[in-house]
Design an enzyme around this catalytic site. Structure first.
Site, short mmCIF file in Angstrom:
data_model
loop_
_atom_site.label_atom_id
_atom_site.label_comp_id
_atom_site.label_asym_id
_atom_site.label_seq_id
_atom_site.Cartn_x
_atom_site.Cartn_y
_atom_site.Cartn_z
N ARG A 193 -8.07 -0.23 -0.23
CA ARG A 193 -7.69 -1.43 -1.28
C ARG A 193 -7.42 -2.49 -0.62
O ARG A 193 -7.23 -3.00 0.54
CB ARG A 193 -6.33 -0.71 -1.76
CG ARG A 193 -6.49 0.28 -2.72
CD ARG A 193 -4.98 0.63 -3.40
NE ARG A 193 -3.89 0.55 -2.43
CZ ARG A 193 -3.19 -0.33 -2.30
NH1 ARG A 193 -3.41 -1.58 -3.30
NH2 ARG A 193 -2.32 -0.23 -1.44
N LYS A 201 -6.38 4.08 -8.62
CA LYS A 201 -5.23 3.22 -8.66
C LYS A 201 -5.21 2.39 -9.74
O LYS A 201 -4.29 1.75 -10.28
CB LYS A 201 -5.07 2.36 -7.17
CG LYS A 201 -4.96 3.06 -5.93
CD LYS A 201 -3.75 4.16 -6.09
CE LYS A 201 -3.32 4.95 -5.15
NZ LYS A 201 -2.03 5.93 -5.31
N HIS A 215 4.83 7.61 -7.63
CA HIS A 215 3.83 7.71 -6.44
C HIS A 215 4.40 8.98 -5.60
O HIS A 215 4.89 8.62 -4.68
CB HIS A 215 3.68 6.42 -5.85
CG HIS A 215 2.65 6.20 -4.84
ND1 HIS A 215 2.47 5.68 -3.76
CD2 HIS A 215 1.41 7.18 -4.76
CE1 HIS A 215 1.45 6.03 -2.85
NE2 HIS A 215 0.95 6.62 -3.45
N SER A 260 1.17 5.87 2.60
CA SER A 260 0.19 6.59 3.16
C SER A 260 0.65 6.94 4.56
O SER A 260 1.11 5.99 5.33
CB SER A 260 -1.23 5.39 3.28
OG SER A 260 -2.15 5.94 3.83
N LYS A 306 2.73 13.02 2.85
CA LYS A 306 2.82 13.41 1.30
C LYS A 306 1.82 14.69 0.84
O LYS A 306 2.24 15.35 0.25
CB LYS A 306 2.74 12.40 0.30
CG LYS A 306 2.80 12.38 -0.88
CD LYS A 306 3.01 11.13 -1.64
CE LYS A 306 1.99 9.89 -1.39
NZ LYS A 306 0.84 10.23 -2.02
N THR A 307 0.53 14.25 1.22
CA THR A 307 -0.33 15.10 0.78
C THR A 307 -0.37 16.61 1.87
O THR A 307 -0.40 17.55 0.99
CB THR A 307 -1.81 14.67 0.95
OG1 THR A 307 -2.09 13.57 -0.18
CG2 THR A 307 -2.71 15.63 0.36
N ASP A 326 -0.47 13.01 -5.53
CA ASP A 326 -0.44 11.63 -5.37
C ASP A 326 0.39 11.02 -6.64
O ASP A 326 1.40 10.32 -6.39
CB ASP A 326 -1.56 10.93 -5.14
CG ASP A 326 -1.75 9.46 -4.65
OD1 ASP A 326 -0.81 9.44 -3.64
OD2 ASP A 326 -2.47 8.84 -5.32
N ARG A 371 -11.08 9.32 4.44
CA ARG A 371 -10.77 10.13 2.91
C ARG A 371 -11.64 11.19 2.53
O ARG A 371 -12.89 11.29 3.11
CB ARG A 371 -10.49 9.18 1.97
CG ARG A 371 -9.51 8.11 2.00
CD ARG A 371 -8.13 8.49 1.73
NE ARG A 371 -7.25 7.32 1.79
CZ ARG A 371 -5.98 7.59 1.28
NH1 ARG A 371 -5.55 8.53 0.59
NH2 ARG A 371 -5.03 6.50 1.40
#
Length: 538
Positions: free
Chosen positions: A60, A201, A221, A239, A243-244, A258, A323
């Site tokens: 981003r 996003k 988030h 990031s 988390k994932t 997410d 990704r």
């Protein structure tokens, strides 16, 4: 109005000013994959996944994200470096330029949903210049049935033109790329960047305004999963904090990785229909669910492949932010529909590169509010130019770039929900132990998983002096024992073998917390302020 014929997969877009004669509607991902390869825009990996390169932007561009300042947003948005205002007139002029550009292109259109809970569902139309961008939309949003497409009326539209380059001095942008939200026209306009994350996003940011302002629902988030007993766990984290990875647990069903909403009915629902995972150093041993999901239908971004199409997940020569997106059904162990009830545990994940935070600690309500507003993690040497030692990184609500309202608005909603639901809140350091980055080592994933499982099962127990130690600098309660984890690992100070160096570094981090929180102090009550570190370095 738009004309729609699902049986022939056709659509007319005159409503948007689009008159292109080459419009593909609702193509299957396999067809989009095929077109991408035929056009030389991607290749097929050894696992069957499509691999593409997003071009100039592999992440981003926060300084190029704008929100149109109008009657809806003027008095509600937290304007500043995160939410940069854009003039309505400039938006309209730029929109017309983008449409003129797209009218000369072959387009790919997809109708889809956001929000798995029917009471909060949003109809979305995504218009893409590239076929692989449309495949991303298929993967990441909820997929309607043929019956649901009949009479489909989009509430929001994403218009995505990676090949269009703005002229900053003329169009009001900072440079040639942009991502702009217009709440009056209900359009997310994206140009000059192929990074697919801007698509999801954009909608996430819109929902972060719509849900709390109009529907009394807290957007988060975070990732979420659910246990056999129906207990929902929520994982906040920036990031690179896990988390994932940590929500993809073979012992629990994945709700989503997410973006979620927490409703006034005390349920948690996924915004999305897929996952967007970082794949740097991915291995089948450490992350079997994600590794196994990279098959036909998945979209790899900016990875390096050998001559046989085998991905080298350790190769970051294109970007650190490699990704993969895939539909959530690529993972076997999922919650259907993507809704959980009765949240019982919340985990705040941080990759502390200073190596001073405990690997797991229990937070009081005031500490939970403080750490949620702070949203701490750390950058490490090598990830950005000029970073030669750990640098504290704070992102309010663990997602400041996507939060249109002031962070305290979300913190107040979360605090109330945590208290009402009686949720346990844990701070988990997935970062360094035994010293800071460059000296210590990254916390072993198996230990982090063991600590989270112990918290979920209740094995860490309620707070008591016998079971917990109050950290002398951060004031958090760290367990003295945890099944499957060596006792020495639970005390960060003990892993250093150098008390003076440990405390010096710990105080350095507390001062960073305190400095960051200054901008929130006038909005935070005394209880929240007391949730931060109480000891000072001299």
């Amino acid at each position: 109005m738009n004309s729609l014929t699902p049986s022939t997969k056709s659509i007319a877009l005159e409503t948007y000013g689009i008159t292109s004669k080459k419009i593909h509607y609702q193509l299957a991902p396999s067809k989009l994959h095929e077109i991408t390869v035929e056009k030389g825009m991607g290749v097929t990996s050894s696992t069957g996944a499509l691999a593409i390169n997003t071009g100039e932007f592999t992440g981003r561009s926060p300084m190029d994200r704008f929100i149109v300042k109008d009657d809806i947003t003027a008095d509600k948005i937290w304007w500043g470096n995160v939410n940069i205002p854009f003039e309505s007139e400039k938006f309209d002029a730029l929109y017309n330029k983008v449409i003129k550009y797209l009218n000369e292109k072959e387009l790919y259109v997809r109708d889809c949903f956001a929000c798995a809970d029917d009471d909060y569902k949003m109809n979305i139309r995504v218009i893409n210049e590239y076929p692989w961008s449309n495949m991303f939309a298929y993967n990441m949003f909820l997929r309607p049935t043929e019956e649901e497409l009949v009479g489909f009326d989009p509430e929001w539209t994403v218009i995505n033109a990676p090949g269009f380059m703005a002229k900053a001095e003329e169009d009001g942008t900072r440079q040639h790329n942009f991502a702009i939200l217009n709440f009056t026209r209900k359009i997310a306009l994206i140009g000059g960047t192929g990074y697919t994350g801007e698509i999801k996003k954009g909608i996430f940011s819109a929902l972060n305004f719509i849900l709390p302002v109009f529907k009394n629902c807290l957007p988060m988030h975070c990732s979420a999963n659910v246990g056999e007993d129906g207990d929902t766990a929520i994982f906040f984290g920036l990031s690179g904090t896990g988390k994932t990875t940590l929500s993809a647990d073979p012992h629990r069903k994945l709700i989503g990785d997410d973006e979620h909403g927490w409703t006034k009915e005390n349920t948690v629902f996924n915004f999305e229909g897929g996952c967007y995972a970082k794949v740097i150093n991915l291995s089948e041993e450490n992350e079997p669910e994600i590794y196994g999901a990279i098959k036909k239908g998945a979209l790899l971004e900016n990875v390096v492949l050998d001559a046989n199409g085998v991905v080298d997940f350790a190769d970051t020569s294109i970007t650190q932010n490699t990704r993969v997106s895939y539909p959530i059904y690529n993972i076997d162990n999922i919650q259907v529909p993507s809704i959980g009830k009765n949240p019982k545990n919340i985990f705040f994940l941080t990759a502390d590169a200073f190596g001073v935070l405990p690997p797991i600690s229990k937070l009081t309500p005031s500490q939970a509010a403080y750490h949620f507003i702070s949203g701490y993690t750390a950058k490490v040497a090598g990830t950005e130019a000029g970073v030669v030692e750990p640098v504290p990184s704070f992102s309010a609500c663990f997602g400041a770039p996507f939060m249109p309202l002031h962070p305290t608005k979300y913190a107040e909603m979360l605090s109330k929900k945590m208290l009402d639901a009686g949720v346990n809140v844990w701070l988990v350091n997935t970062g360094w132990t035994g010293g800071p980055y460059g000296v210590g080592t990254r916390m072993k994933l198996k230990y982090t998983r063991a600590m989270i499982h112990a918290a979920l099962s209740g094995e860490l127990g309620l707070y008591s002096y016998d079971k917990y130690h109050i950290h002398s600098v951060f004031g958090v309660a760290q367990p003295r024992e945890c099944p499957g984890v060596p006792t020495s690992v639970l005390s960060p100070r003990a892993t250093w073998n150098n008390d003076e160096a440990y405390y010096k570094t710990a105080f350095k981090l507390t001062n960073a917390f305190r400095e960051n929180f200054k901008k929130f102090e006038i909005y935070a009550n005394e209880e929240i302020r007391r949730g931060g570190p109480q000891r000072y370095a001299f």
